[in-house]
Every structure is written in C-alpha cells, then in structure tokens.
Design a protein around this motif. Structure first.
Motif, PDB file in Angstrom:
ATOM      1  N   GLY A  55      -1.820  -7.873   7.723  1.00 32.90           N
ATOM      2  CA  GLY A  55      -1.150  -6.610   7.397  1.00 32.90           C
ATOM      3  C   GLY A  55      -0.536  -6.638   6.011  1.00 32.90           C
ATOM      4  N   GLY A  56      -0.146  -5.459   5.559  1.00 33.84           N
ATOM      5  CA  GLY A  56       0.400  -5.315   4.212  1.00 33.84           C
ATOM      6  C   GLY A  56       1.692  -6.095   4.014  1.00 33.84           C
ATOM      7  N   ALA A  57       2.510  -6.152   5.065  1.00 37.16           N
ATOM      8  CA  ALA A  57       3.776  -6.884   4.943  1.00 37.16           C
ATOM      9  C   ALA A  57       3.488  -8.350   4.631  1.00 37.16           C
ATOM     10  CB  ALA A  57       4.587  -6.748   6.232  1.00 37.16           C
ATOM     11  N   ASN A  60       2.073  -8.791   1.085  1.00 33.42           N
ATOM     12  CA  ASN A  60       3.150  -8.763   0.093  1.00 33.42           C
ATOM     13  C   ASN A  60       3.893 -10.099   0.052  1.00 33.42           C
ATOM     14  OD1 ASN A  60       2.594  -6.150  -0.681  1.00 33.42           O
ATOM     15  ND2 ASN A  60       4.131  -5.221   0.650  1.00 33.42           N
ATOM     16  N   HIS A  95       8.548  -0.608   0.018  1.00 34.06           N
ATOM     17  CA  HIS A  95       8.473  -0.909   1.450  1.00 34.06           C
ATOM     18  C   HIS A  95       9.425  -2.041   1.820  1.00 34.06           C
ATOM     19  CE1 HIS A  95       6.526  -2.236   5.251  1.00 34.06           C
ATOM     20  NE2 HIS A  95       6.340  -0.939   5.383  1.00 34.06           N
ATOM     21  N   GLY A 150       1.665   4.261  -4.150  1.00 31.11           N
ATOM     22  CA  GLY A 150       1.706   5.034  -2.907  1.00 31.11           C
ATOM     23  C   GLY A 150       2.876   4.580  -2.058  1.00 31.11           C
ATOM     24  N   THR A 152       5.753   4.623   0.796  1.00 32.97           N
ATOM     25  CA  THR A 152       5.572   4.944   2.206  1.00 32.97           C
ATOM     26  C   THR A 152       6.066   6.353   2.531  1.00 32.97           C
ATOM     27  OG1 THR A 152       5.966   2.606   2.529  1.00 32.97           O
ATOM     28  CG2 THR A 152       5.924   3.965   4.505  1.00 32.97           C
ATOM     29  N   ASP A 177       1.914  -3.242  -4.773  1.00 38.49           N
ATOM     30  CA  ASP A 177       1.812  -2.988  -3.340  1.00 38.49           C
ATOM     31  C   ASP A 177       1.060  -1.666  -3.155  1.00 38.49           C
ATOM     32  OD1 ASP A 177       2.006  -2.496  -0.685  1.00 38.49           O
ATOM     33  OD2 ASP A 177       4.199  -2.408  -0.603  1.00 38.49           O
ATOM     34  N   ALA A 179      -0.653  -1.022  -0.419  1.00 40.37           N
ATOM     35  CA  ALA A 179      -0.992  -0.982   1.010  1.00 40.37           C
ATOM     36  C   ALA A 179      -1.436   0.433   1.393  1.00 40.37           C
ATOM     37  CB  ALA A 179       0.208  -1.418   1.848  1.00 40.37           C
ATOM     38  N   TRP A 180      -0.681   1.402   0.929  1.00 44.01           N
ATOM     39  CA  TRP A 180      -0.985   2.791   1.287  1.00 44.01           C
ATOM     40  C   TRP A 180      -1.871   3.453   0.227  1.00 44.01           C
ATOM     41  CZ3 TRP A 180      -2.374   6.449   4.040  1.00 44.01           C
ATOM     42  CH2 TRP A 180      -1.998   7.783   3.898  1.00 44.01           C
ATOM     43  N   ASN A 206      -4.616  -2.044   1.894  1.00 40.68           N
ATOM     44  CA  ASN A 206      -4.834  -1.993   3.348  1.00 40.68           C
ATOM     45  C   ASN A 206      -5.955  -1.036   3.727  1.00 40.68           C
ATOM     46  OD1 ASN A 206      -2.607  -3.597   3.819  1.00 40.68           O
ATOM     47  ND2 ASN A 206      -1.527  -2.112   5.086  1.00 40.68           N
ATOM     48  N   HIS A 208      -6.900  -0.615   6.526  1.00 41.79           N
ATOM     49  CA  HIS A 208      -6.578  -0.052   7.849  1.00 41.79           C
ATOM     50  C   HIS A 208      -5.662   1.168   7.768  1.00 41.79           C
ATOM     51  CE1 HIS A 208      -3.013  -3.122   8.520  1.00 41.79           C
ATOM     52  NE2 HIS A 208      -2.512  -1.983   8.117  1.00 41.79           N
ATOM     53  N   LYS A 209      -5.288   1.568   6.576  1.00 43.48           N
ATOM     54  CA  LYS A 209      -4.512   2.808   6.484  1.00 43.48           C
ATOM     55  C   LYS A 209      -5.441   3.961   6.086  1.00 43.48           C
ATOM     56  CE  LYS A 209       0.161   1.171   6.079  1.00 43.48           C
ATOM     57  NZ  LYS A 209       1.347   1.026   5.230  1.00 43.48           N
TER      58      LYS A 209
HETATM   59  C1  LIG Z   1       2.444   0.333   5.413  1.00 47.37           C
HETATM   60  C2  LIG Z   1       2.956  -0.298   4.196  1.00 47.37           C
HETATM   61  C3  LIG Z   1       3.170  -1.674   4.131  1.00 47.37           C
HETATM   62  C4  LIG Z   1       3.043  -2.572   5.336  1.00 47.37           C
HETATM   63  O1  LIG Z   1       1.732  -2.666   5.777  1.00 47.37           O
HETATM   64  P1  LIG Z   1       1.420  -3.198   7.257  1.00 47.37           P
HETATM   65  O2  LIG Z   1      -0.040  -3.331   7.280  1.00 47.37           O
HETATM   66  O3  LIG Z   1       1.962  -2.188   8.198  1.00 47.37           O
HETATM   67  O4  LIG Z   1       2.121  -4.524   7.399  1.00 47.37           O
HETATM   68  C5  LIG Z   1       3.557  -2.216   2.923  1.00 47.37           C
HETATM   69  N1  LIG Z   1       3.738  -1.442   1.843  1.00 47.37           N
HETATM   70  C6  LIG Z   1       3.552  -0.104   1.868  1.00 47.37           C
HETATM   71  C7  LIG Z   1       3.750   0.675   0.617  1.00 47.37           C
HETATM   72  C8  LIG Z   1       3.150   0.514   3.044  1.00 47.37           C
HETATM   73  O5  LIG Z   1       3.007   1.850   3.076  1.00 47.37           O
END
Ligand SMILES: *Cc1c(COP(=O)(O)O)cnc(C)c1O
Length: 398
Positions: A55-57, A60, A95, A150, A152, A177, A179-180, A206, A208-209
């Motif tokens: 996952g993104g967390a 990071n 995030h 991007g 959250t 980051d 992720a989004w 990510n 998966h988003k």
């Molecule tokens: C969702 C998100 C994360 C965390 O990603 P996960 O896959 O849920 O762990 C980190 N950074 C940003 C900017 C996000 O939107």
C-alpha cells in the motif's frame, strides 16, 4: 473483470515473491512493469529500482527509510543513536502515512515539519525553503521532502519543479507521494500536473486507486539502482543462497522489508495488457470529466458552496450543501456550527436508505464538507445527477 481474473489466478498459484525460483514469471512481470512505470515517470530508459508494497503508506515509509540510509548508511547497523537529529518536510495537507512512517522508523512525528499550503491545498515552496533553513539553524539535518501529487482531500498537486529546485539546493531527498495522483501520468491531457516528477528520488504510485486494480497494488519507484538492496538486505542463507544456478539479481526479495511477499503485480500486468496505456488513459480522462461535470453542476447552484475556488486538479470535488434554513442565517458562528452537522446527517441518512454514500471531513478551520471522489469510469452523468438529488432530498429539512 480482467483484474478479477488475474486476482483469481494469483490466489490459485498461491506463490511468493521472495525468490525467482518459486515465482519466476511474476518476478519477471514485476521487473518489466516497474521499468515501464519508471519510463512513464521519465527516468532515462526506465532505469532505477522499485518494489510493489502492501500500500501507499508502506511505499512512503520505504521512501523515508531509503532517504535516511542514503545520507547515513551506518544507521542500518548502529541505529538512530549514530544519526544526528533529522527533519522531514511535507505539506499540511499530506497523507498521515508520512507521520506514521516517521514514528515507525524511530524518527518521531515531531521531526516531520508541516509546510503551509495555498488556498487550493498546494505546498508553498517559499515556506518549504524557509523551514529547511530554520531547521538547519536549529542543528537539525533535513533529509526528506515528501511532495504530494494528488492530495487525499483536495486532490491538489504540489508544485514539483519548484520543490525539486529546493531539494537540489539543500541536497535533500525528494519523494513524490503520488499514491492518488500518480496515475495521471498515464494521461497525455493531465500528466503536466506532475511536471518535475522525473527529478524525484522516489515516487509512490498506487494502481489500486485511480486505475481500479483490485486491492492491493502499490509501487514505490526509486531512481537510484542498488540502494534498496543495500538498505534492506540481510542475506538470509536459507533463501538467498549465493550458489544457485541462475542470475541472483532476480532474487528481489531481500530488497523488501517483508520476507514472504504477496503477488500484486499480475493484476496490473494483465489489466495493462488488456486495456493498453490508451485504455488506462481513457479511464482516467473519463473520471476527470465526471469530476468536472459535478463541479460545473454545483459551482453556481443555489445552496452549494465550493471549499476552494476554481476547477479541481483531480477528481476530488469538495463542497458544502447548505439546506434552505441555513442559507440566510446572519450569525456566522451559528451558521458554521450548524453547517458542521449537515454532512454527517445527510451521509447517515444515505446509509439508512441504502442509496448512495459520499465521504465528508473537516479540514483545518473548515467545518465538515462533502468530498466526492470519482475513480470508477463506469459511473455516469446520471449517477452524478442522482447524488445531487439525494443530497437535496435528504438534507433540505436540516
Ligand atoms: C491513499 C493515500 C495513501 C495511502 O495509500 P494506501 O494504499 O491506502 O496505504 C498515501 N498517500 C496519499 C496521497 C493517498 O491518497
């Protein structure tokens, strides 16, 4: 559908990413896909490194770990007592995983300095520079800047070029980051929002988003080759024997913090084969169009107020709905107090009726507002219309 089929095949194979010998095909697919993602970021010939993480967390946190190791390699053996006091920088709207990573790595959340954002939620580079200088004066060592592509809540893209200049000036690791928002790199129309990403040392992305790959599928991409291996390897001799008959560079497992690692790559690889980059691009462009449709629909509509002005940069549309009884309240404080309760009640009613759901949250000094985020390209204009009708139906008596 394709993602689902790939997930099924992944579970059926039920293998493990730690060594090439037990997951040869998946290891190779991870290799080629990470390379492709690095090419899209803009690193020459897709060179660099990376890993799929849970996952993104976690991606990071990997980035923060690498940044610290790059500056103080002795930390791996000697621990934090061998390292001066560190400082990491990220925006107020970043995030929460950045702080969580700092806590987990023994750096501490107090060492994460939150940089001011502008009215649209983008990091203000001059404040970043000011805070880096200030940290150095206090004998802290700035080692990590995490810009968000991007955010959250607002879906804001930090100005990466200006941030890259500052990171270069002070020799600080630049992480993005994404992720989004990283997926916007797949869109010719929207990728300019990440201009400068190629100057980052690491990028979280990510699939998966926004790209709808079934959970979980998150990549950390790293510009420097070999760093992850040096940072994380432990040479466990029962897994990573040095006298195997194949090229040991395919045993990628020792780069990870995990031992066993789930196969996350196959879903993304198969979807990419099925849709093509063009297909992902169409998916992303469609979601942004739907977001824009919602924004255009409510920006001047009676009873709505946007949380920030102007077209959102991502599909996050942040707004307040003011029920008729609230619209002409003179007492500002009373109005805010009541407005704060509107979104939670409307959402609770949505859940009771089972018709739809939309998230809400406060942010800084702003009371609870709705945040509609679109990542499903199968959504239609009618779905957006329905959302607005529901908000008004369920909220007008409040
Ligand atoms: C969702 C998100 C994360 C965390 O990603 P996960 O896959 O849920 O762990 C980190 N950074 C940003 C900017 C996000 O939107």
């Amino acid at each position: 559908m394709v993602g689902l089929a790939a997930d099924w095949l992944t579970s059926t194979a039920n293998t493990n990413m730690f060594t090439y010998e037990v997951a040869p095909v998946f290891v190779l697919l991870e290799y080629v896909t990470l390379k492709k993602m690095r090419e899209i970021i803009g690193w020459p010939e897709g060179r660099g490194d990376g890993i799929f993480s849970p996952g993104g967390a976690i991606s990071n946190m990997y980035a923060m770990l690498l940044a610290r190791f790059k500056m103080f390699p002795e930390v791996k053996e000697k621990g934090m007592s061998s390292v001066p006091r560190l400082a990491a920088f990220t925006s107020e709207h970043s995030h929460f995983s950045i702080k969580k990573g700092a806590a987990a790595l023994g750096i501490g959340t107090d060492s994460v300095i939150c940089i001011k954002v502008d009215e649209r939620g983008r990091m203000i580079p001059s404040d970043l520079e000011r805070r880096i200088v200030e940290a150095k004066q206090k004998d802290l060592v700035p080692f990590f800047v995490s810009a968000t592509a991007g955010t959250t809540v607002y879906g804001a893209f930090d100005p990466l070029i200006a941030i890259a200049d500052i990171c270069a000036k002070y020799s600080v690791w630049m992480h993005v980051d994404g992720a989004w928002g990283g997926s916007l790199l797949m869109s010719r129309k929207h990728r300019w929002k990440l201009n400068g990403v190629e100057r980052a040392n690491s990028v979280t992305w990510n699939p998966h988003k926004m790209m709808s790959v079934p959970l979980q599928c998150s990549a950390l991409l790293v510009r420097e080759e070999g760093l992850m291996q040096n940072c994380n390897q432990m040479h466990a001799c029962y897994l990573f024997q040095q006298d195997k008959q194949y090229d040991l560079s395919y045993d990628t497992g020792d780069k990870a913090l995990q031992c066993g690692r789930h196969v996350d790559i196959f879903k993304l690889w198969l979807m990419w084969r099925a849709k093509g980059t063009i297909g992902f691009e169409a998916h992303i462009d469609k979601c942004l169009e739907l977001g824009e449709y919602l924004y255009n629909k409510i920006k001047d509509r009676e009873g709505y107020e946007m949380v920030f002005n102007g077209k959102p940069q991502h599909t996050n549309v942040c707004f307040w709905y003011l029920p008729p009884g609230l619209r002409h309240l003179e007492d500002k404080e009373e109005k805010q107090k009541r407005l704060h309760k509107v979104a939670p009640v409307i959402k609770a009613r949505m859940m009771q009726y089972g018709t739809t759901m939309v998230s809400y949250q406060p942010q800084g000094d702003k009371v609870n507002f709705f945040r509609m985020v679109i990542s499903n390209p199968a959504a239609t204009l009618e779905d957006i219309d329905f959302l607005i009708e529901e908000i008004e139906r369920l909220g007008q008596d409040l």
